[in-house]
Write a protein that holds these residues in place. Structure first.
Motif, PDB file in Angstrom:
ATOM      1  N   ASN A 216      37.020   6.735  56.681  1.00 17.33           N
ATOM      2  CA  ASN A 216      36.692   5.868  55.559  1.00 17.33           C
ATOM      3  C   ASN A 216      35.720   6.540  54.593  1.00 17.33           C
TER       4      ASN A 216
ATOM      5  N   THR B  76      37.499   9.473  52.947  1.00 20.64           N
ATOM      6  CA  THR B  76      38.501   8.991  51.981  1.00 20.64           C
ATOM      7  C   THR B  76      37.806   8.557  50.695  1.00 20.64           C
ATOM      8  N   ASN B  77      36.668   7.861  50.853  1.00 18.66           N
ATOM      9  CA  ASN B  77      35.903   7.448  49.669  1.00 18.66           C
ATOM     10  C   ASN B  77      35.463   8.661  48.871  1.00 18.66           C
TER      11      ASN B  77
ATOM     12  N   LYS C 245      38.319   9.811  47.096  1.00 19.39           N
ATOM     13  CA  LYS C 245      38.742   8.827  46.099  1.00 19.39           C
ATOM     14  C   LYS C 245      37.851   8.852  44.859  1.00 19.39           C
ATOM     15  N   TYR C 246      36.532   8.944  45.118  1.00 21.50           N
ATOM     16  CA  TYR C 246      35.594   8.806  44.001  1.00 21.50           C
ATOM     17  C   TYR C 246      35.111  10.149  43.466  1.00 21.50           C
TER      18      TYR C 246
ATOM     19  N   ARG D 144      32.573  -3.901  45.064  1.00 24.83           N
ATOM     20  CA  ARG D 144      33.115  -2.717  44.405  1.00 24.83           C
ATOM     21  C   ARG D 144      32.351  -2.556  43.100  1.00 24.83           C
TER      22      ARG D 144
ATOM     23  N   ASN E   7      36.666   2.525  37.792  1.00 27.64           N
ATOM     24  CA  ASN E   7      37.446   2.783  39.003  1.00 27.64           C
ATOM     25  C   ASN E   7      38.729   1.965  39.065  1.00 27.64           C
TER      26      ASN E   7
ATOM     27  N   GLY F  32      41.329  -0.061  46.394  1.00 27.99           N
ATOM     28  CA  GLY F  32      40.289  -0.363  47.385  1.00 27.99           C
ATOM     29  C   GLY F  32      40.014  -1.849  47.434  1.00 27.99           C
TER      30      GLY F  32
ATOM     31  N   GLY G 126      35.688  -1.219  53.084  1.00 30.23           N
ATOM     32  CA  GLY G 126      35.541  -0.026  53.925  1.00 30.23           C
ATOM     33  C   GLY G 126      34.113   0.236  54.361  1.00 30.23           C
ATOM     34  N   LEU G 127      33.174   0.227  53.392  1.00 24.91           N
ATOM     35  CA  LEU G 127      31.787   0.543  53.751  1.00 24.91           C
ATOM     36  C   LEU G 127      31.159  -0.570  54.583  1.00 24.91           C
TER      37      LEU G 127
END
Ligand code: ADP
Length: 761
Positions: free
Chosen positions: A487, A490-491, A494-495, A546, A552, A557, A561-562
């Protein structure tokens, strides 16, 4: 007249006795002490006066007079003190002591009045008819004493009038008025006596009548208007008027005191003599106290308490108290009710989630399964050689790409469902960790392989730096650790638009890593991404949070996740920290304590993570088992088709059944090597079908491994199904690799031939 006066004297003596008794029984503070003192002083004077009335010579008369003054000397002072007290005035102890000493001095001279002539200058015993009298001329002390008495009388009148004027409380005002009456009676009698306004005053101290009337009025004031001082009134109020019931018993459990609220609850205790009633009440209270339960009386709920009563360390009795906690208990009941409703709602939510997960996973199973078949078919066609025209090849190539996209989207949908399920489980407190042995090396290899593939898709560099000396075999929940690391990584991917994602794994500086010891598994994920604004940092680990949605908007998302990672890390007694510079990048540091099983080092991860996943290879079955026969049971026709299609390449003979009943029919006549059984089916579910299969001792398939297939991903499913007798568990959507792996495990070894895959594994 003489007889009348004597009768009057006796009457006042009786009256004074009554006042004494009442003020004794109602003793409530200093003012009662003064009133009692006032009555006793009057009593002594009146008794002595009777003696004086019977004297037939000067000596007897004077002796009686001296005895009388023993009381009379204190009458004015004690009355002044009494009125001062109820008017709320306070005299310093020194003043009271000085007044007392003055009285003693005056009395000393009265005792010696024949010798000093300071009190009476002259006196002569005379019989005036029946009345013995002592006409006298006053000495200096006599006038001094008369003046002090006048002063006391004036002070009393002043104090009570002022108190009456300023008093706001109606009852207290009436009480003050009553005392003003009593003083008026006293002053009148004094004036009559002093100025001899009636003939009787020449022979008789009319003030005795004044004092008697005054005392009577005060008595009325006591009884009618409850003259208590504030402190005593407050104490009585607390004891009697507040809701707490109080019962005091002696060491033999005999009732000593019961206050008003307690009496209301136990009216049978009004008669203090009735011991059985007391015993019964005490037994009820003791029983409730021992059980820690409240007592319900008259529709209200009381908390009973018991305290020993001791005086100077000696037990003198027991105090029971009952506090009215009805509101509290009702509130608690309400809370319990609300909790029940909330639990019920939560259960419904969990049920809804279980259903939803099932309902959504089942069609996804079909979509992904068939999509897998499309991919396979396309790959086959692409490899089809010359026989196929380039245009057709091209078309199949495109279809392959589309099906790749479907797979991506399908997996994404699946991971969203999984996230929602996870956070629901965490919120319901139902998330459980499943610890076991695992290889850190394999875990990291797997993760880095997957992430480097994703990074390469975005043209990002991915650098994994794993401490080679880290122990490989650890004990913990590998699945959840994997979930957290993936996770965060992936973040990071992703970011991050461009640059690098770093993964560093080490022991956080800990040197002495021994078997059985703890490894502070430290995972640092750093990126050169968009970073997080300082004001968003606090909300980072909240559910559905988010940030910068505009910026974004294209990044998928759920904001879960976090939150899930944070909760999971906390459950594993670890911690997760973030440092970020907005626009520059972020660093997530996770530390999770893990037990070391073996100190064998992880070594180099191999080329896996650097090479990345070069792309999807065409799936090839990992085994062939043309001689094995399996039965697949599922009430959804599509699922049966998917399973059959996925296993096509293995050459397995596959029977299918669309219900538990049909499965039993087939199992009755055919011997299977493995049975794949759907759990949720109408009429007869998987568990029941399994029970029937295993019911008869010599049945064909009594020993056949039965693997449960279910879309029910709620926690505890695996344990539950295994406990129900299934040999293993596969979660839907069925992943072909997992399915094959499970089948290899349960199919008879002699019927399975392993097939080498294209990459040599
Ligand atoms: P999401 O599914 O939106 O990624 P997460 O809970 O994983 O949910 O993350 C919450 C939010 O935290 C993200 O929407 C993003 O704004 C921010 N975030 C998480 N990781 C990073 C990162 N490495 N760099 C920048 N922002 C991040």
């Amino acid at each position: 007249m003489y007889q009348f006066v004597i009768a009057l004297l006796y009457l006042t003596i009786v009256g004074l006795f009554v006042v004494c008794a009442i003020s004794l029984s109602k003793w409530g503070g200093m003012h009662h002490t003064y009133l009692f003192f006032y009555c006793v002083s009057n009593l002594i004077y009146n008794c002595a006066y009777i003696l004086m009335m019977h004297a037939d010579n000067q000596e007897t008369y004077v002796t009686a007079l001296k005895i009388g003054y023993l009381g009379r000397a204190w009458v004015a002072l004690s009355m002044t003190m009494f009125i001062a007290k109820i008017s709320g005035r306070h005299f310093p102890t020194l003043v009271k002591a000085a007044a007392g000493i003055l009285n003693v001095v005056v009395y000393f001279f009265i005792l010696n009045l024949e010798r000093t002539h300071l009190y009476y200058k002259t006196m002569k015993f005379v019989m005036d008819g029946d009345f013995p009298t002592l006409p006298h001329s006053g000495g200096p002390l006599y006038y001094f004493y008369t003046l002090t008495n006048l002063f006391y009388s004036y002070a009393c009148v002043y104090m009570i009038v002022k108190a009456f004027i300023h008093e706001k409380n109606k009852t207290a005002k009436k009480r003050d008025l009553m005392i003003m009456f009593s003083l008026a009676a006293l002053v009148t009698s004094y004036l009559i006596y002093y100025f001899k306004l009636i003939p009787l005053a020449r022979k008789f101290d009319t003030m005795i009548i004044g004092y008697a009337i005054c005392t009577a009025f005060m008595l009325i004031a006591i009884i009618k208007y409850k003259m208590l001082d504030t402190a005593a009134a407050a104490k009585n109020y607390v004891v009697d008027e507040l809701s707490e019931g109080i019962i005091a018993v002696d060491v033999e459990d005999r009732l000593n005191y019961i206050n008003k609220p307690a009496l209301k609850l136990f009216p049978e205790l009004a008669d203090q003599e009735k011991e059985p009633d007391t015993q019964r009440v005490l037994a009820t209270l003791n029983e409730a106290i021992n059980r820690g339960e409240p007592v319900r009386l008259d529709g209200r709920i009381y908390t009973p308490r018991v305290n020993p009563l001791t005086e100077e360390g000696l037990r003198i009795g027991t105090l029971y108290s009952l506090s009215d906690d009805s509101d509290h208990y009702r509130y608690m009941d309400e809370l319990r009710e609300q909790k029940k409703i909330a639990d019920e709602a939560n259960r419904s939510k969990s049920q809804f989630l279980a259903n939803m997960s099932h309902e959504i996973r089942t069609p996804i199973n079909a979509v992904l399964g068939f999509n897998e078949m499309i991919t396979r078919e396309c790959a086959k066609m692409e490899e089809g050689g010359e026989a196929i025209s380039p245009a057709v090849k091209d078309a199949f190539g495109n279809i392959g790409t589309y099906s790749g996209n479907i797979e991506g989207a399908g997996n994404n949908l699946l991971s969203i469902i999984n996230d929602i399920l996870d956070i629901s489980k965490i919120e319901a407190g139902k998330m459980e960790l499943t610890d076991g042995r695992y290889s850190l090396g394999s875990l990291l290899k797997d993760i880095t392989g997957m992430i480097s593939f994703r990074a390469s898709e975005k043209n990002l560099a991915f650098v994994a730096d794993v401490d080679e000396k880290l122990p490989d075999e650890l004990f913990g929940d590998m699945v959840r650790i994997r979930q957290v690391i993936i996770n965060i990584l992936t973040n990071a991917v992703k970011y991050t638009e461009k640059g690098t994602v770093w993964l560093t794994v080490n022991a956080g500086g800990k040197k002495d890593l021994t078997e059985g010891g703890t490894l502070p598994l430290t995972i640092v994920v750093k990126d050169t991404g968009i970073g997080i604004r300082p004001e968003d940092m606090d909300k980072l680990f909240g559910s559905f949070e988010r940030f910068e949605l505009k910026r974004n908007s294209t990044i998928e998302g759920t904001g879960l996740g976090l939150a899930i990672s944070h909760q999971l890390v906390s459950m594993m007694d670890g911690k997760i920290e973030v440092e970020s510079e907005y626009g520059e990048g972020s660093t997530f540091t996770i530390v999770i304590p893990q037990k070391i099983i073996s100190c064998e080092p992880v070594g180099k991860l191999g080329e896996h993570e650097k090479a990345g996943n070069a792309g999807k290879k065409r799936h090839k079955a990992s085994f062939a088992a043309p001689d094995a026969v399996i039965l697949v049971v599922d009430d959804t026709h599509l699922n049966l088709k998917v399973a059959t299609a996925l296993l096509k390449d293995t050459g397995l003979k596959i029977d299918t059944a669309e219900s538990g009943k049909r499965a039993l029919e087939l199992a009755d006549t055919n011997k299977y090597d493995v049975i794949l059984m759907d759990q949720r089916m109408p009429n007869m579910d998987g568990t029941e079908t399994l029970r029937h299969i295993r019911a008869t001792e010599n049945a064909l398939n009594v020993k056949t491994p039965v693997i449960c297939m279910t879309a029910d991903a709620i926690i505890g499913s695996r344990e539950r199904y295994i406990a129900e007798g299934f040999d293993d568990y596969l979660s839907k959507p069925i992943k072909v690799a997992e399915l094959e792996e499970t089948l290899i495990k349960y199919l008879p070894a002699d019927k399975v031939t392993m097939v080498e895959s294209a990459d040599g594994t």
